[in-house]
Scaffold this active site. Structure first.
Site, PDB file in Angstrom:
ATOM      1  N   ASP A  64     -13.812 -28.239  10.262  1.00  0.00           N
ATOM      2  CA  ASP A  64     -12.627 -27.581  10.796  1.00  0.00           C
ATOM      3  C   ASP A  64     -11.408 -28.481  10.554  1.00  0.00           C
ATOM      4  O   ASP A  64     -11.162 -28.819   9.401  1.00  0.00           O
ATOM      5  CB  ASP A  64     -12.842 -27.203  12.271  1.00  0.00           C
ATOM      6  CG  ASP A  64     -11.862 -26.134  12.721  1.00  0.00           C
ATOM      7  OD1 ASP A  64     -11.528 -25.265  11.893  1.00  0.00           O
ATOM      8  OD2 ASP A  64     -11.420 -26.165  13.882  1.00  0.00           O
ATOM      9  N   ASP A  94     -17.783 -27.059   6.913  1.00  0.00           N
ATOM     10  CA  ASP A  94     -16.603 -27.927   7.010  1.00  0.00           C
ATOM     11  C   ASP A  94     -16.521 -28.535   8.413  1.00  0.00           C
ATOM     12  O   ASP A  94     -17.250 -28.125   9.308  1.00  0.00           O
ATOM     13  CB  ASP A  94     -15.338 -27.108   6.744  1.00  0.00           C
ATOM     14  CG  ASP A  94     -15.276 -25.888   7.659  1.00  0.00           C
ATOM     15  OD1 ASP A  94     -15.761 -24.812   7.238  1.00  0.00           O
ATOM     16  OD2 ASP A  94     -14.815 -26.008   8.811  1.00  0.00           O
TER      17      ASP A  94
END
Ligand SMILES: CSC[C@H]1O[C@H](OP(=O)(O)O)[C@H](O)[C@@H]1O
Ligand SMILES: Nc1ncnc2[nH]cnc12
Length: 291
Positions: free
Chosen positions: A211, A209
């Protein structure tokens, strides 16, 4: 030295190792308490391998409550000499999108609620953490990745946060300003303890991801992490399989010094060492304490 044994610490989404033969889940007692789970002993292509699911099978234990000391001590008692951690991380750089594998080489330890050393009053030691990852194990992972057609970025700084909540956007931007590459919650104190236990340690960080700093991406969720991990499971498996033969062929002690990290680290005078503390450190430091 005795035959090298590869240990894999599997992070989020990695609770088992495919293709192992002669498998047995075996509890390994440690004076530091209970490890996250039993250890899975087995063979991969004729090479001995020991696997530990970091959060336990079924992902029961959060990062702050992991018994990192018991996990590393149990691995040492199981004969493991080299540990490869497979970990999910968030990306702090545009050029490290989800799906990227990073062979990290540095850490910034921002954790604050964990026991970080095997040593304590009665036996004091200070090991070097200047180079927290074993360069030779890093070379092996890089070669194994190339051999199996997996693109892996060599080098990067992993920011270790306490969690379990993900970061605020201000924190995420701060870590980006610090030049960090990826973020996770588990590799410290694991790497510190592996060094104290004189084991090689390296991490394959799998980016799941962005974040919460990226303007074009939603903030990280567990759902997103798990989805990307599942998409990457085959590549992670192939990488572990490709690492195995390289470990088997290694016959010498680690030239980077991992297997001798305690050599000049213990400062407590011999006659002041607490035998109770020394007793618990039989696996970690027995090599030196028996002298
Ligand atoms: C499930 S997302 C957060 C969780 O995943 C990472 O764990 P691991 O390093 O064991 O793969 C991260 O550090 C958090 O613990
Ligand atoms: N963004 C993130 N922060 C902390 N740990 C993670 N593990 C996977 N993604 C993460």
């Amino acid at each position: 030295m005795t035959k090298p044994v590869l240990g894999i610490i599997g992070g989020s989404g990695v609770y088992d190792i495919d293709g192992l033969t002669k498998t047995e889940w075996r509890h390994v007692d440690s004076p530091f308490g209970a490890a996250s789970d039993a250890l899975l002993f087995g063979e991969l292509d004729g090479q001995q391998l020991v696997f530990l699911p970091r959060h336990g099978r079924g992902h029961r234990i959060p990062p702050s409550e992991l018994n990192y000391r018991a996990n590393i001590d149990a691995m040492k008692r199981a004969g493991v000499s080299e540990i490869v951690s497979v970990s999910a991380v968030g990306s702090l750089k545009e050029e490290l999108p989800p799906g990227t594998f990073v062979i990290v080489d540095q850490f910034i330890d921002r954790t604050f609620a964990r026991t970080k050393s095997f040593f304590e009053t009665g036996l004091v030691a200070h090991v070097s953490m200047a180079h927290p990852v074993c360069g030779r194990l890093g070379d092996i992972i890089e070669t194994a990745a190339q051999e199996s057609g997996i693109v892996a970025v060599r080098g990067g700084t992993y920011l270790v946060m306490e969690g379990p909540q993900f970061s605020t956007q201000a924190e995420s931007n701060l870590y980006r300003q610090w030049g960090c590459d990826v973020i996770g919650m588990t590799n410290m104190p694991e790497a510190k303890l592996a060094r104290e236990a004189e084991m090689c340690y390296a991490t394959v960080a799998m980016v799941t991801d962005y974040d919460c700093w990226h303007p074009d991406h939603d903030a990280v969720t567990v759902e997103q992490v798990v989805k990307v991990l599942l998409e990457n499971a085959d590549r992670a498996r192939a990488l572990v399989k490709a690492i195995v033969p390289h470990i088997g062929h290694r016959q010498d002690t680690c030239a980077k010094g991992c297997h001798t990290a305690l050599e000049h680290a213990i400062i407590t005078h011999k006659d002041k060492i607490d035998p109770m503390v020394a007793g618990k450190l039989d696996a970690v430091a027995g090599r030196l304490l028996k002298r």
